[in-house]
Scaffold this motif. Structure first.
Motif, PDB file in Angstrom:
ATOM      1  N   LEU A  49      17.833  -2.022 -47.649  1.00 54.71           N
ATOM      2  CA  LEU A  49      17.551  -2.284 -49.066  1.00 54.71           C
ATOM      3  C   LEU A  49      18.862  -2.408 -49.828  1.00 54.71           C
ATOM      4  CD1 LEU A  49      14.865  -0.614 -51.253  1.00 54.71           C
ATOM      5  CD2 LEU A  49      17.220  -0.687 -52.070  1.00 54.71           C
ATOM      6  N   TYR A  50      18.934  -3.426 -50.664  1.00 58.93           N
ATOM      7  CA  TYR A  50      20.100  -3.671 -51.502  1.00 58.93           C
ATOM      8  C   TYR A  50      19.747  -3.271 -52.924  1.00 58.93           C
ATOM      9  CZ  TYR A  50      23.591  -6.377 -54.104  1.00 58.93           C
ATOM     10  OH  TYR A  50      24.589  -6.767 -54.948  1.00 58.93           O
ATOM     11  N   ARG A  51      20.428  -2.234 -53.442  1.00 62.59           N
ATOM     12  CA  ARG A  51      20.110  -1.718 -54.775  1.00 62.59           C
ATOM     13  C   ARG A  51      20.324  -2.739 -55.876  1.00 62.59           C
ATOM     14  NH1 ARG A  51      20.253   3.967 -55.862  1.00 62.59           N
ATOM     15  NH2 ARG A  51      20.731   5.232 -54.028  1.00 62.59           N
ATOM     16  N   ASP A  53      19.550  -5.852 -56.353  1.00 63.56           N
ATOM     17  CA  ASP A  53      18.386  -6.614 -56.796  1.00 63.56           C
ATOM     18  C   ASP A  53      17.114  -6.209 -56.062  1.00 63.56           C
ATOM     19  OD1 ASP A  53      19.223  -9.687 -54.955  1.00 63.56           O
ATOM     20  OD2 ASP A  53      18.774  -7.645 -54.304  1.00 63.56           O
ATOM     21  N   ASP A  54      17.175  -5.054 -55.390  1.00 65.04           N
ATOM     22  CA  ASP A  54      16.028  -4.516 -54.645  1.00 65.04           C
ATOM     23  C   ASP A  54      15.594  -5.418 -53.490  1.00 65.04           C
ATOM     24  OD1 ASP A  54      14.562  -3.148 -57.645  1.00 65.04           O
ATOM     25  OD2 ASP A  54      15.857  -2.193 -56.158  1.00 65.04           O
ATOM     26  N   SER A  55      16.494  -6.250 -53.001  1.00 62.29           N
ATOM     27  CA  SER A  55      16.161  -7.060 -51.827  1.00 62.29           C
ATOM     28  C   SER A  55      15.942  -6.149 -50.633  1.00 62.29           C
ATOM     29  CB  SER A  55      17.302  -8.021 -51.509  1.00 62.29           C
ATOM     30  OG  SER A  55      17.478  -8.947 -52.546  1.00 62.29           O
ATOM     31  N   THR A  56      14.999  -6.527 -49.800  1.00 66.59           N
ATOM     32  CA  THR A  56      14.707  -5.762 -48.596  1.00 66.59           C
ATOM     33  C   THR A  56      14.789  -6.653 -47.362  1.00 66.59           C
ATOM     34  OG1 THR A  56      12.336  -6.113 -48.902  1.00 66.59           O
ATOM     35  CG2 THR A  56      13.263  -4.065 -49.785  1.00 66.59           C
ATOM     36  N   SER A  69      11.665   1.707 -49.457  1.00 68.86           N
ATOM     37  CA  SER A  69      11.675   1.789 -50.916  1.00 68.86           C
ATOM     38  C   SER A  69      12.646   2.880 -51.350  1.00 68.86           C
ATOM     39  CB  SER A  69      10.279   2.068 -51.461  1.00 68.86           C
ATOM     40  OG  SER A  69       9.798   3.313 -50.994  1.00 68.86           O
ATOM     41  N   LEU A  70      12.975   2.850 -52.632  1.00 65.27           N
ATOM     42  CA  LEU A  70      13.975   3.781 -53.163  1.00 65.27           C
ATOM     43  C   LEU A  70      13.498   4.356 -54.477  1.00 65.27           C
ATOM     44  CD1 LEU A  70      16.909   4.861 -52.882  1.00 65.27           C
ATOM     45  CD2 LEU A  70      17.628   2.866 -54.200  1.00 65.27           C
ATOM     46  N   ASP A  71      13.579   5.663 -54.593  1.00 69.42           N
ATOM     47  CA  ASP A  71      13.283   6.337 -55.853  1.00 69.42           C
ATOM     48  C   ASP A  71      14.613   6.784 -56.438  1.00 69.42           C
ATOM     49  OD1 ASP A  71      12.715   8.234 -57.887  1.00 69.42           O
ATOM     50  OD2 ASP A  71      10.761   8.628 -56.985  1.00 69.42           O
ATOM     51  N   ASN A  72      15.109   6.040 -57.403  1.00 66.72           N
ATOM     52  CA  ASN A  72      16.423   6.350 -57.963  1.00 66.72           C
ATOM     53  C   ASN A  72      16.439   7.692 -58.687  1.00 66.72           C
ATOM     54  OD1 ASN A  72      18.187   4.087 -57.323  1.00 66.72           O
ATOM     55  ND2 ASN A  72      16.737   2.872 -58.513  1.00 66.72           N
ATOM     56  N   LEU A  77      15.446   7.768 -50.439  1.00 67.00           N
ATOM     57  CA  LEU A  77      15.052   6.534 -49.773  1.00 67.00           C
ATOM     58  C   LEU A  77      13.847   6.844 -48.896  1.00 67.00           C
ATOM     59  CD1 LEU A  77      16.017   3.530 -49.102  1.00 67.00           C
ATOM     60  CD2 LEU A  77      17.016   4.558 -47.053  1.00 67.00           C
TER      61      LEU A  77
END
Length: 124
Positions: A49-51, A53-56, A69-72, A77
């Motif tokens: 995952l790229y923070r 732009d949220d690309s996966t 997925s990521l919960d900032n 993660l």
């Protein structure tokens, strides 16, 4: 100092689900990923995952079954794993890095920071 700590592994029957978590602290890295390694096999990239732009990115073997997925807010993660198969059994690792070469998102050498891993067992 970057710290990555995985949890959520366990034993599940084929067809079941598990959700892995990776709590991270020390720094916010723009690239985060999950890898796995089964006994006698090389470490394999599962999802990234790229923070920015949220690309996966997903390995073909898990596409459509796993979700990263990521919960900032919680600095965590996740890897939601559904429809698990026997071949998904492995030690799963969380990884992070400030930069990853395009096209190498699921290559382990691109990531400098690693957790200790959490074991996933799938019984058929």
């Amino acid at each position: 100092q970057v710290q990555l700590e995985e949890s959520g592994g366990g034993s599940v029957q084929a067809g079941g689900s598990l959700r892995l978590s990776c709590a991270h602290s020390g720094y916010t890295y723009i690239w985060m990923a999950w890898f796995r390694q089964a006994p006698g096999k090389p470490r394999e990239g599962v999802a990234a995952l790229y923070r920015g732009d949220d690309s996966t990115y997903y390995a073909d073997s898990v596409e459509g079954r796993f979700t990263i997925s990521l919960d900032n807010a919680e600095n965590t993660l996740y890897l939601q794993m559904d429809s698990l198969k026997a071949e998904d059994a492995a030690m799963y690792y969380c990884a992070a890095d400030p930069s990853v070469v395009a096209g190498r998102e699921l290559v382990s050498k691109e990531y400098r920071y690693w957790g200790q891993g959490t074991q996933v067992t799938v019984s058929s």
